[in-house]
Design an enzyme around this catalytic site. Structure first.
Site, PDB file in Angstrom:
ATOM      1  N   CYS A   2       0.851  -1.180   0.000  1.00  0.00           N
ATOM      2  CA  CYS A   2       0.000   0.000   0.000  1.00  0.00           C
ATOM      3  C   CYS A   2       0.893   1.238   0.000  1.00  0.00           C
ATOM      4  CB  CYS A   2      -0.857   0.022   1.253  1.00  0.00           C
ATOM      5  SG  CYS A   2      -1.824  -1.477   1.470  1.00  0.00           S
ATOM      6  N   ARG A  27       1.511   1.744  -5.961  1.00  0.00           N
ATOM      7  CA  ARG A  27       1.716   0.767  -4.884  1.00  0.00           C
ATOM      8  C   ARG A  27       0.462  -0.020  -4.548  1.00  0.00           C
ATOM      9  NH1 ARG A  27       6.408   1.728  -2.099  1.00  0.00           N
ATOM     10  NH2 ARG A  27       5.628   0.562  -0.332  1.00  0.00           N
ATOM     11  N   TRP A  75      -3.681  -1.916  -1.532  1.00  0.00           N
ATOM     12  CA  TRP A  75      -3.725  -3.182  -2.246  1.00  0.00           C
ATOM     13  C   TRP A  75      -4.236  -4.181  -1.215  1.00  0.00           C
ATOM     14  CZ3 TRP A  75      -1.424  -8.097  -1.970  1.00  0.00           C
ATOM     15  CH2 TRP A  75      -1.577  -8.886  -3.121  1.00  0.00           C
ATOM     16  N   ASN A 101       0.394  -0.384   6.165  1.00  0.00           N
ATOM     17  CA  ASN A 101       0.903  -1.174   5.041  1.00  0.00           C
ATOM     18  C   ASN A 101       1.516  -2.440   5.625  1.00  0.00           C
ATOM     19  OD1 ASN A 101       2.047  -2.093   2.649  1.00  0.00           O
ATOM     20  ND2 ASN A 101       3.818  -0.739   2.781  1.00  0.00           N
ATOM     21  N   GLY A 102       1.094  -3.601   5.161  1.00  0.00           N
ATOM     22  CA  GLY A 102       1.637  -4.861   5.680  1.00  0.00           C
ATOM     23  C   GLY A 102       0.518  -5.786   6.139  1.00  0.00           C
ATOM     24  N   GLU A 484      10.532 -13.471 -19.807  1.00  0.00           N
ATOM     25  CA  GLU A 484      10.223 -12.072 -19.507  1.00  0.00           C
ATOM     26  C   GLU A 484       9.180 -11.522 -20.491  1.00  0.00           C
ATOM     27  OE1 GLU A 484      10.582 -10.199 -17.131  1.00  0.00           O
ATOM     28  OE2 GLU A 484      10.469  -8.152 -17.855  1.00  0.00           O
ATOM     29  N   LYS A 488       5.499 -10.084 -19.320  1.00  0.00           N
ATOM     30  CA  LYS A 488       5.021  -8.745 -19.662  1.00  0.00           C
ATOM     31  C   LYS A 488       3.627  -8.838 -20.289  1.00  0.00           C
ATOM     32  CE  LYS A 488       7.356  -6.357 -17.845  1.00  0.00           C
ATOM     33  NZ  LYS A 488       8.311  -7.050 -17.120  1.00  0.00           N
ATOM     34  N   GLU A 491       0.920  -9.813 -17.609  1.00  0.00           N
ATOM     35  CA  GLU A 491       0.532  -8.806 -16.629  1.00  0.00           C
ATOM     36  C   GLU A 491      -0.118  -7.579 -17.267  1.00  0.00           C
ATOM     37  OE1 GLU A 491       5.066  -7.124 -15.730  1.00  0.00           O
ATOM     38  OE2 GLU A 491       3.630  -7.183 -14.104  1.00  0.00           O
ATOM     39  N   HIS A 507       9.532 -31.810 -26.237  1.00  0.00           N
ATOM     40  CA  HIS A 507       9.202 -32.609 -25.051  1.00  0.00           C
ATOM     41  C   HIS A 507       7.800 -32.297 -24.545  1.00  0.00           C
ATOM     42  CE1 HIS A 507      13.273 -34.128 -24.869  1.00  0.00           C
ATOM     43  NE2 HIS A 507      13.676 -32.890 -25.128  1.00  0.00           N
ATOM     44  N   LYS A 609       3.002  -2.606  -7.446  1.00  0.00           N
ATOM     45  CA  LYS A 609       4.385  -2.500  -7.915  1.00  0.00           C
ATOM     46  C   LYS A 609       5.326  -3.438  -7.175  1.00  0.00           C
ATOM     47  CE  LYS A 609       7.833  -0.785 -10.205  1.00  0.00           C
ATOM     48  NZ  LYS A 609       8.039  -1.450 -11.507  1.00  0.00           N
TER      49      LYS A 609
END
Ligand code: M6R
Length: 614
Positions: A2, A27, A75, A101-102, A484, A488, A491, A507, A609
């Site tokens: 947050c 955040r 968040w 936050n947490g 990567e 991208k 998300e 395989h 983030k």
């Protein structure tokens, strides 16, 4: 995670706090809220959804003007992201407000105890318990600072808390354990925030708070003590970027700006690390050369994009420094009994320096007496404090949730570390290290070249916006690049995207290939003949089965032309450095495709983030 902002000074607090929240929205953006103290009374406003909803509510019903306030952008962890669960939370009397936050791990027992004691809790959050605990402790005497100290003693888990109380209308109190909190020091005003970006428009003088510290913020001063009430040592620093770095600067999205900034970010990360004698100087690593010579194993821990940088680091470290290197997802590391010793070097890579999984991995490695080196982008964050040494990437603030310039600078950092270890251990001669360093110094120019040729990639992305799935293939360092590229796309475009090692194709994954399926293939340089030729065969195999091949290969590589439905040429560079140029088209591709789908590129759904909870 947050975002938290606190303010006390001479200006209208609401303006400062909402402006700060706007810079911290990356955040978390599930809900937002503010509290202002005015005329001895507490006014709060909160709304589910992005900050724009809160702004609307504040316009409709402006709170009374005050010069002390705080704000939160969330968040969600405990409780749905609705108005009720948004922060701030207040106590039964409406005189204490708190933001957090947490995660408070023992919240269930605390809530039960409070309810038994007659408190009425209105939300489903862990945070609200703190407001009521503070209510009791303030009543017990000693003021808000003392109350906060006693409450912190009862909390388990990770928390940054900020609280205000009508009984002390000139005071904002913050407490920090495990989640970030920095103080901004102004003239007749002071700030508290999860990140300096929140107050950078007002001051660049900051104080980094340590673990288990409490800060007492008044307009005319800042006092920091530990949880026992003893004066605490703090680190003051000057932020070396200004407000323009935290603004979009004419771009539609932060991500576009951050992609464009990559040549500069790569150059800045190299700056000052190469001596005039051609030798690398990484004094900030703070691990003596004698100890580096004793290292017999390297383990890299990281999450997400930073993990992909770690995967590429493995190739560079083993090739140049001749040391065995393992790469582990930080979230898995401490659950597998890793074998560590004082001669193991653990390198933790984290843009934010706040990712809880990375921090827990570092703490686990410390317990096993390993040496710890951090690669981090955020000055004042937790990771560097917990490592023996740190190599900062100088990407500047990365605000878009999807990591771009931080990734490229992490690659530069791992190349520097691998070459430095090679130099110290003598696994490469001085002139060999110097030759590679010179090539690294040319990389900003190469990345710039890639950026100049991205229009066809954007067109391609737009043409694929209705696809449901894209696959990515690579070999050697091209494999993490494929991972990567897929991350991208997941998300940002919310599409099914997978990265595979091209050698694994037969395989299993080749069964996924069907008519028209877009498959992006990262082709190694022609100089790596064996790898190169093998992947050219892979391209033919998937094309024969109907795949639409999108091939990223070095300029002038004619051998792939017959099999590429779309060819994206990147400048020719040495194999190990190739990810610096092959990743960029994949960033542009994902960003453009997400834009074509109408997504918020900077704030993708469900994400934040950095992930400050496990
Ligand atoms: O701050 P960190 O580098 O520790 O963050 C790690 C991941 O959460 C991060 O890279 C994430 O995967 C990005 N959103 C990817 O773009």
């Amino acid at each position: 995670m947050c975002g938290i902002v606190g303010y006390v000074g001479g200006r209208p607090a609401l303006d400062v706090v909402v402006e700060g929240l706007a810079r911290l929205e990356y955040r978390g953006y599930d809900s937002a809220g503010v509290a202002v103290l005015a005329d001895g009374k507490l006014a709060t406003a909160k709304r589910a959804g992005k900050l724009v909803n809160l702004r609307g509510a504040l316009e409709e019903e402006p709170p009374p003007e005050g010069t002390l306030g705080m704000g939160h952008t969330r968040w969600a962890t405990h409780g749905a992201p609705n108005d009720r669960n948004a922060h701030p939370h207040v106590d039964c009397t409406g005189s204490v407000a708190v933001i957090h936050n947490g995660i408070i791990e023992n919240f269930a027992e605390l809530r039960a105890e409070l309810e038994e004691g007659g408190h009425r809790l209105l939300s489903d959050t862990d945070t609200e318990a703190v407001a009521h605990l503070l209510e009791d402790e303030v009543k017990a005497g000693g003021g808000l600072v003392e109350a906060m100290r006693r409450v912190c003693g009862r909390l388990e888990g990770a928390f940054t808390l900020v609280a205000v109380h009508t009984g002390d209308p000139d005071l904002v109190v913050g407490a920090r354990r495990n989640s970030p909190l920095v103080v901004g020091v102004g003239e007749g005003e002071n700030f508290l925030a999860s990140d300096v970006a929140a107050f950078i428009a007002h001051t660049r003088d900051a104080i980094e708070l340590g673990q288990d510290q409490i800060v007492e913020l008044r307009a005319d001063g800042v006092t920091v003590t530990d949880f026992e009430g003893r004066p605490a040592d703090v680190k003051e620093y000057h932020v070396d970027w200004d407000v323009s770095a935290a603004e979009k600067g004419g771009f539609d999205y932060f991500m576009l700006k951050e992609i464009a900034e990559q040549p500069r970010a790569v150059a800045d990360t190299l700056l000052g690390r190469i001596g005039t004698d051609g030798r690398l100087h990484l004094d900030e690593m703070r691990i003596p050369d004698r100890e580096l010579r004793e290292v017999d194993k390297i383990i890299i821990v990281a999450c997400g994009t930073s993990y992909h940088a770690g995967l590429i680091a493995k190739y560079a470290i083993e090739h140049w420094a001749g040391l065995p290197c393992e790469v582990e997802l930080a979230s898995e590391f401490r659950y597998r009994d890793p074998i560590l010793s004082p001669t193991t070097l653990v390198i933790a890579i984290s843009q934010s320096g706040e990712t809880m999984d990375a921090l827990m991995a570092v703490r686990h490695a410390r317990e096993q007496k390993a040496k710890l080196l951090g690669i981090c982008n955020v000055n004042g964050s937790t990771l560097p404090r917990e490592c023996d040494g740190v190599l900062y990437t100088h990407a500047g603030p990365e605000i878009a949730v999807a990591s771009t310039k931080a990734f490229l600078t992490q690659l530069v950092a791992v190349y520097l570390i691998a070459l430095y270890i090679a130099q110290v251990r003598g696994t490469k001669w001085g002139d060999e290290v110097f030759a590679m360093v010179q090539l690294l110094e040319r990389m900003p120019e190469k990345v710039e070249k890639v950026l100049e040729t991205m229009e066809p990639v954007r067109e391609l992305a737009r043409s694929l916006s209705n696809e449901r799935c894209v696959l990515f293939l690579g070999r050697h360092v091209g494999f993490p690049v494929a991972l990567e590229g897929a991350l991208k796309l997941k998300e940002l475009a919310y599409m099914h995207a997978e990265g595979f090692a091209a050698g694994e194709l037969k395989h299993g994954p080749i069964a996924l290939i069907e008519e028209g399926l877009p498959v992006v293939v990262v082709v190694p340089p022609r100089a790596r003949e064996v790898l190169h030729d093998k992947i050219v065969s892979n391209i033919q195999e998937i094309r024969a089965r109907g795949a639409r091949t999108i091939v990223i290969a070095e300029d002038g590589d004619e051998s792939v032309e017959p099999y590429a439905d779309t060819l994206i040429a990147v400048p020719a560079v040495p194999t190990l450095l190739q990810p610096l140029v092959t990743t960029v088209p994949l960033q542009v591709f994902a960003c453009e495709l997400a834009t074509a789908k109408g997504h918020d590129v900077d704030q993708p759904r469900n994400l934040a983030k950095s992930v400050t909870v496990e």
